[in-house]
Design a protein around this motif. Structure first.
Motif, PDB file in Angstrom:
ATOM      1  N   LYS A  64       0.835  -1.182  -0.054  1.00 56.37           N
ATOM      2  CA  LYS A  64      -0.019  -0.040   0.110  1.00 56.37           C
ATOM      3  C   LYS A  64       0.780   1.080   0.003  1.00 56.37           C
ATOM      4  O   LYS A  64       1.900   1.390   0.758  1.00 56.37           O
ATOM      5  CB  LYS A  64      -0.865   0.001   1.234  1.00 56.37           C
ATOM      6  N   LYS A  65       0.520   2.152  -0.720  1.00 53.26           N
ATOM      7  CA  LYS A  65       1.205   3.586  -0.798  1.00 53.26           C
ATOM      8  C   LYS A  65       0.840   4.366   0.543  1.00 53.26           C
ATOM      9  O   LYS A  65      -0.293   4.399   0.877  1.00 53.26           O
ATOM     10  CB  LYS A  65       0.797   4.225  -1.926  1.00 53.26           C
ATOM     11  N   LYS A  66       1.561   5.276   0.719  1.00 56.77           N
ATOM     12  CA  LYS A  66       1.117   6.232   1.821  1.00 56.77           C
ATOM     13  C   LYS A  66       0.238   7.117   1.351  1.00 56.77           C
ATOM     14  O   LYS A  66       0.254   7.691   0.248  1.00 56.77           O
ATOM     15  CB  LYS A  66       2.583   6.867   2.333  1.00 56.77           C
TER      16      LYS A  66
END
Length: 87
Positions: A64-66
């Motif tokens: 997951k991306k920030k």
């Protein structure tokens, strides 16, 4: 004259070849055994890591991306020339 009788001529190459054939095999070379065991363990470690890596690539979900902060989103919109809502 006795010194001539005690003199042994140096062995010829034929004698050396015959001596090499008479050498008995007394088992495995310990250095070769250690090298084989260590090499096998390293190879098993590398293959195991590769298998685990491929398994993880197939089964784990993507990273997951920030989340992007609102401040950064506003700055990006202003750079593109789109006015931010509420302004």
């Amino acid at each position: 004259m006795d010194s001539e009788a005690d003199f042994d001529p140096p062995p010829s190459f034929d004698n050396v070849k015959n001596m090499a054939k008479d050498v008995e095999v007394k088992g495995f070379n310990p250095g070769l055994i250690v090298l084989t065991v260590v090499g096998g363990l390293v190879l098993a470690f590398l293959i195991g890591n590769y298998v685990l890596y491929m398994y993880a690539q197939k089964t784990l979900p993507p990273k997951k991306k920030k989340p992007v902060s609102k401040k950064k989103m506003k700055r990006e919109r202003l750079k593109q020339g789109v006015s931010a809502p509420g302004e």
